[in-house]
Design a protein around this motif. Structure first.
Motif, PDB file in Angstrom:
ATOM      1  N   THR A  42      75.538  34.407  44.112  1.00 52.26           N
ATOM      2  CA  THR A  42      76.636  33.952  43.402  1.00 52.26           C
ATOM      3  C   THR A  42      76.046  33.589  41.981  1.00 52.26           C
ATOM      4  O   THR A  42      76.988  33.303  41.001  1.00 52.26           O
TER       5      THR A  42
ATOM      6  N   GLU B 226      77.540  35.692  38.844  1.00 52.80           N
ATOM      7  CA  GLU B 226      79.017  35.537  38.712  1.00 52.80           C
ATOM      8  C   GLU B 226      79.492  34.199  38.143  1.00 52.80           C
ATOM      9  O   GLU B 226      80.215  33.901  37.222  1.00 52.80           O
ATOM     10  N   GLU B 227      78.615  33.239  38.606  1.00 48.44           N
ATOM     11  CA  GLU B 227      78.621  31.873  37.895  1.00 48.44           C
ATOM     12  C   GLU B 227      78.396  31.854  36.705  1.00 48.44           C
ATOM     13  O   GLU B 227      78.880  31.417  35.541  1.00 48.44           O
ATOM     14  N   TYR B 228      77.406  32.550  36.208  1.00 47.29           N
ATOM     15  CA  TYR B 228      76.709  32.552  34.875  1.00 47.29           C
ATOM     16  C   TYR B 228      78.110  33.265  33.865  1.00 47.29           C
ATOM     17  O   TYR B 228      78.132  32.912  32.826  1.00 47.29           O
TER      18      TYR B 228
ATOM     19  N   GLN C 113      81.046  33.424  34.501  1.00 47.79           N
ATOM     20  CA  GLN C 113      82.195  32.309  34.309  1.00 47.79           C
ATOM     21  C   GLN C 113      81.808  31.466  33.422  1.00 47.79           C
ATOM     22  O   GLN C 113      82.856  30.905  32.430  1.00 47.79           O
ATOM     23  N   ARG C 114      80.607  30.811  33.266  1.00 46.55           N
ATOM     24  CA  ARG C 114      80.331  29.766  32.389  1.00 46.55           C
ATOM     25  C   ARG C 114      80.364  30.386  31.083  1.00 46.55           C
ATOM     26  O   ARG C 114      80.664  29.734  30.037  1.00 46.55           O
ATOM     27  N   LEU C 115      79.729  31.645  30.809  1.00 49.33           N
ATOM     28  CA  LEU C 115      79.590  32.189  29.617  1.00 49.33           C
ATOM     29  C   LEU C 115      80.878  32.452  28.856  1.00 49.33           C
ATOM     30  O   LEU C 115      81.203  32.124  27.660  1.00 49.33           O
ATOM     31  N   THR C 116      81.838  32.968  29.729  1.00 45.73           N
ATOM     32  CA  THR C 116      83.039  33.364  29.236  1.00 45.73           C
ATOM     33  C   THR C 116      83.799  32.015  28.745  1.00 45.73           C
ATOM     34  O   THR C 116      84.622  32.013  27.945  1.00 45.73           O
ATOM     35  N   LYS C 117      83.901  31.011  29.626  1.00 46.86           N
ATOM     36  CA  LYS C 117      84.521  29.756  29.334  1.00 46.86           C
ATOM     37  C   LYS C 117      83.736  29.190  28.006  1.00 46.86           C
ATOM     38  O   LYS C 117      84.627  28.695  27.060  1.00 46.86           O
ATOM     39  N   ARG C 118      82.461  29.144  27.885  1.00 46.63           N
ATOM     40  CA  ARG C 118      82.061  28.560  26.551  1.00 46.63           C
ATOM     41  C   ARG C 118      82.414  29.399  25.311  1.00 46.63           C
ATOM     42  O   ARG C 118      82.782  28.817  24.233  1.00 46.63           O
TER      43      ARG C 118
ATOM     44  N   ASP D  67      85.267  31.242  25.160  1.00 48.58           N
ATOM     45  CA  ASP D  67      86.670  30.995  24.956  1.00 48.58           C
ATOM     46  C   ASP D  67      86.874  29.784  24.143  1.00 48.58           C
ATOM     47  O   ASP D  67      87.698  29.355  23.305  1.00 48.58           O
ATOM     48  N   ASN D  68      86.008  28.552  24.528  1.00 42.66           N
ATOM     49  CA  ASN D  68      86.112  27.143  24.065  1.00 42.66           C
ATOM     50  C   ASN D  68      85.703  27.442  22.457  1.00 42.66           C
ATOM     51  O   ASN D  68      86.350  26.502  21.724  1.00 42.66           O
TER      52      ASN D  68
END
Length: 224
Positions: A175, A178-180, A182-187, A189-190
């Motif tokens: 995983t 996938e976790e990376y 999600q974190r990269l996308t969220k960062r 977006d922020n």
């Protein structure tokens, strides 16, 4: 399995002599053998080195040999050394106008001014030194084997711990990508939400970054 670090001591005592030998070893890629011998034992150096080389093949090896002979020892003068010393003193007197006579006690204390005769090392004495060296090597080997056994047990314990946690590690490794992502996308977006920029995320570039991390974090080779 043997440790490279060790210490051994051997002693031999007879009516006319006593010998003690200490041997210390530490890790070294090649055999680095250092013998600490008194001047009257220098003639034994070659034989002792060959003896030790039959038992040890690598490591830094320091050998300390102390001996005492109770029988009379015959000494002979190191005439060239003493003659050179007296000649230098005479030259010193002549050049600087000094007066005085050489002190016999000073001459006798000059390193190697008095030497044991080359043939004064009895066969029993030489054999006693070799026996003490072998005893020290025996003790050294026992210590190295004991420490090696402890190291082996520690390694087996660590391997057992790794095997216990391996299923969890394998499961979580699947995983990571996938976790990376999600974190990269969220960062991203922020960061974009805090600015007025209308920049859109380049999904292809993001996928490349995730693929790069997935390749770097692949542990399949390490856990098989």
């Amino acid at each position: 399995m043997k440790s490279m670090t060790g210490f051994g001591r051997g002693a031999v005592s007879e009516e006319n002599f006593a010998v003690s030998v200490e041997i210390k070893t530490v890790n070294n890629r090649f055999l680095d053998l250092n013998l600490r011998l008194a001047s009257d034992l220098q003639s034994l150096e070659g034989n002792l080195k060959r003896l030790i080389q039959t038992r040890l093949s690598r490591g830094r090896v320091d050998v300390f040999i102390n001996s005492e002979r109770m029988s009379d020892v015959v000494y002979e003068l190191n005439r060239p050394l003493i003659a050179g010393y007296l000649s230098a003193l005479k030259q010193l007197q002549e050049e600087f106008g000094l007066v005085g006579e050489p002190d016999l006690n000073v001459i006798a204390r000059l390193p190697n001014s008095l030497q044991t005769k080359a043939d004064d090392l009895s066969e029993d004495f030489a054999d006693g030194i070799e026996e003490a060296v072998n005893l020290a090597l025996d003790e050294l080997e026992k210590m190295r084997e004991g420490e090696g056994e402890s190291l082996k047990n520690d390694l087996y314990h660590l391997l057992s711990e790794i095997e216990t946690h391996l299923p969890r590690i394998e499961a979580e490794s699947e995983t990571v990508a996938e976790e990376y992502f999600q974190r990269l996308t969220k960062r991203i977006d922020n960061l974009l939400s805090k600015s007025d920029s209308q920049i859109e995320i380049d999904q292809a570039r993001l996928a490349q970054e995730v693929a790069y991390l997935a390749d770097k974090s692949d542990i399949a080779e390490e856990i098989t």
